[in-house]
Motif scaffolding. Structure first.
Motif, mmCIF file in Angstrom:
data_model
loop_
_atom_site.group_PDB
_atom_site.id
_atom_site.type_symbol
_atom_site.label_atom_id
_atom_site.label_comp_id
_atom_site.label_asym_id
_atom_site.label_seq_id
_atom_site.Cartn_x
_atom_site.Cartn_y
_atom_site.Cartn_z
ATOM 1 N N UNK A 50 9.144 15.068 3.258
ATOM 2 C CA UNK A 50 8.079 14.038 2.880
ATOM 3 C C UNK A 50 8.980 13.067 2.338
ATOM 4 N N UNK A 51 8.468 11.732 2.855
ATOM 5 C CA UNK A 51 9.052 10.598 2.318
ATOM 6 C C UNK A 51 7.660 9.659 2.009
ATOM 7 N N UNK A 52 8.059 8.584 1.242
ATOM 8 C CA UNK A 52 6.883 7.824 0.778
ATOM 9 C C UNK A 52 7.446 6.411 0.464
ATOM 10 N N UNK A 53 6.265 5.600 0.759
ATOM 11 C CA UNK A 53 6.510 4.082 0.453
ATOM 12 C C UNK A 53 6.773 3.906 -0.952
ATOM 13 N N UNK A 54 7.735 2.702 -1.235
ATOM 14 C CA UNK A 54 7.978 2.449 -2.381
ATOM 15 C C UNK A 54 7.054 1.286 -3.164
ATOM 16 N N UNK A 55 6.413 1.786 -4.335
ATOM 17 C CA UNK A 55 5.728 0.606 -4.828
ATOM 18 C C UNK A 55 5.127 1.348 -6.351
ATOM 19 N N UNK A 56 6.323 0.975 -7.284
ATOM 20 C CA UNK A 56 5.898 1.589 -8.616
ATOM 21 C C UNK A 56 6.762 3.074 -8.786
ATOM 22 N N UNK A 57 6.502 3.629 -9.720
ATOM 23 C CA UNK A 57 6.950 5.078 -10.338
ATOM 24 C C UNK A 57 6.040 5.963 -9.644
ATOM 25 N N UNK A 58 6.575 6.763 -8.840
ATOM 26 C CA UNK A 58 5.462 7.581 -7.984
ATOM 27 C C UNK A 58 5.509 8.965 -8.720
ATOM 28 N N UNK A 66 0.823 -1.331 0.014
ATOM 29 C CA UNK A 66 0.104 0.113 -0.058
ATOM 30 C C UNK A 66 0.597 1.337 0.050
ATOM 31 N N UNK A 67 0.452 2.075 -0.755
ATOM 32 C CA UNK A 67 1.013 3.453 -0.845
ATOM 33 C C UNK A 67 1.055 4.307 0.553
ATOM 34 N N UNK A 68 1.862 5.141 1.027
ATOM 35 C CA UNK A 68 1.846 5.831 2.292
ATOM 36 C C UNK A 68 2.949 6.974 2.084
ATOM 37 N N UNK A 69 2.503 7.949 2.843
ATOM 38 C CA UNK A 69 3.331 9.191 2.731
ATOM 39 C C UNK A 69 3.335 9.686 4.125
ATOM 40 N N UNK A 70 4.774 10.129 4.502
ATOM 41 C CA UNK A 70 5.091 10.637 5.868
ATOM 42 C C UNK A 70 5.669 11.993 5.926
ATOM 43 N N UNK A 71 5.220 12.660 6.541
ATOM 44 C CA UNK A 71 5.670 14.132 6.820
ATOM 45 C C UNK A 71 5.965 14.146 8.345
ATOM 46 N N UNK A 72 7.417 13.962 8.824
ATOM 47 C CA UNK A 72 7.656 13.445 9.993
ATOM 48 C C UNK A 72 7.653 14.817 11.021
ATOM 49 N N UNK A 73 7.643 16.003 10.592
ATOM 50 C CA UNK A 73 7.401 17.257 11.260
ATOM 51 C C UNK A 73 6.033 17.789 11.264
ATOM 52 N N UNK A 74 5.329 17.770 12.355
ATOM 53 C CA UNK A 74 4.088 18.433 12.389
ATOM 54 C C UNK A 74 4.200 19.979 12.232
ATOM 55 N N UNK A 104 11.285 21.548 -5.053
ATOM 56 C CA UNK A 104 11.331 20.369 -4.359
ATOM 57 C C UNK A 104 12.262 19.493 -5.032
ATOM 58 N N UNK A 105 13.056 18.594 -4.479
ATOM 59 C CA UNK A 105 13.841 17.548 -4.838
ATOM 60 C C UNK A 105 13.452 16.203 -4.683
ATOM 61 N N UNK A 106 13.330 15.598 -5.740
ATOM 62 C CA UNK A 106 13.015 13.973 -5.694
ATOM 63 C C UNK A 106 14.249 13.061 -5.518
ATOM 64 N N UNK A 107 14.255 12.388 -4.672
ATOM 65 C CA UNK A 107 15.391 11.440 -4.390
ATOM 66 C C UNK A 107 15.013 10.136 -4.238
ATOM 67 N N UNK A 108 15.071 9.402 -5.441
ATOM 68 C CA UNK A 108 14.605 8.116 -5.336
ATOM 69 C C UNK A 108 15.318 6.974 -4.576
ATOM 70 N N UNK A 109 16.487 7.143 -4.249
ATOM 71 C CA UNK A 109 17.041 6.347 -3.286
ATOM 72 C C UNK A 109 16.773 6.597 -1.874
ATOM 73 N N UNK A 110 16.284 7.790 -1.490
ATOM 74 C CA UNK A 110 15.867 7.889 0.080
ATOM 75 C C UNK A 110 14.379 8.179 -0.140
ATOM 76 N N UNK A 111 13.667 7.741 -1.183
ATOM 77 C CA UNK A 111 12.235 7.930 -1.354
ATOM 78 C C UNK A 111 11.872 9.209 -0.658
ATOM 79 N N UNK A 112 12.504 10.471 -1.083
ATOM 80 C CA UNK A 112 11.910 11.470 -0.280
ATOM 81 C C UNK A 112 11.466 12.648 -1.395
#
Lengths: 114, 114
Positions: free
Chosen positions: A23-31, A1-9, A65-73
């Motif tokens: 922002x980080x996201x879970x890996x599942x396909x091409x986001x 399942x896809x998910x997104x985390x914003x670690x700072x309120x 914003x910078x997409x970082x595939x290795x860090x899923x951020x």
């Protein structure tokens, strides 16, 4: 399942200083990744998106914003914050395997102090 | 031009009542989305239309929730036999298509079930 985390309120920065909202996201396909902003008593507004190509994307109001595939951020940045940037920011992810469904983070409140 | 509009902006319902929430998307937008947003959280996907076809309703929390878009323009989200846990802001968004287009959000309908 896809998910997104914003670690700072909450993120607090002084006017004129650089800002980062994470922002980080879970890996599942091409986001496909999006940032939206919500000002008080207003609806969510689109800021910028990453679909493909250059990992650094530029959007409205000087944000980038910078997409970082290795860090899923997909962290949101601005070189010099303004008081008027104070708002609630949401990161969202969509995958090309499920075209309609977007998953949003819980939001980060950005406060820029003069 | 006109953005996404939603009506009513506020709705108070007694537990057990049925409610209908309306969304007018941006003219020409093929895709329409409904989200539920609880206090302090990000929008949660409910359902998605491409023209009049409901392509994904995986987010509808129960069979009390029903959405339609019969002519591929205006959409209605109906909640039958409302419960207190249905209290939330219901957001509608539209876009030119599904991926990779950004979504344009309405101001939301705040539903309070007493």
């Amino acid at each position: 399942a896809q998910s997104v985390a914003q670690p700072e309120d909450q993120v607090n920065v002084a006017e004129g200083n650089p800002l980062t909202v994470k922002c980080t996201y879970s890996v599942s396909g091409n986001p496909y990744l999006f940032w939206y902003v919500q000002y008080p008593n207003r609806g969510l507004q689109f800021l910028l998106k990453y679909i493909t190509g250059d990992n650094l994307v530029k959007g409205s109001y000087g944000f980038e914003a910078e997409f970082n595939k290795s860090q899923t951020s997909f962290h949101l940045k601005k070189p010099s914050a303004l008081v008027s940037d104070s708002a609630l920011y949401f990161c969202a992810v969509r995958f090309n395997t499920n075209a309609g469904k977007s998953t949003f983070g819980d939001g980060t409140t950005l406060t820029v102090k003069p | 031009g006109a953005g996404v509009s939603q009506s009513p902006r506020y709705k108070v319902a007694k537990r057990g009542q049925d409610v209908a929430l309306r969304c007018d998307p941006i003219s020409g937008h093929v895709s329409l989305f409904w989200y539920q947003q609880a206090l302090g959280q990000g929008p949660e996907f409910l359902t998605y239309f491409q023209n009049e076809a409901q392509l994904d309703k995986s987010g509808l929390p129960s069979d009390r929730f029903f959405a339609e878009r019969p002519e591929g323009s205006v959409s209605t989200l109906k909640i039958q036999r409302t419960q207190q846990e249905d209290s939330a802001v219901y957001l509608c968004a539209s876009s030119l298509g599904a991926t990779p287009y950004e979504q344009y959000f309405g101001p939301g309908t705040r539903l309070t079930v007493t």
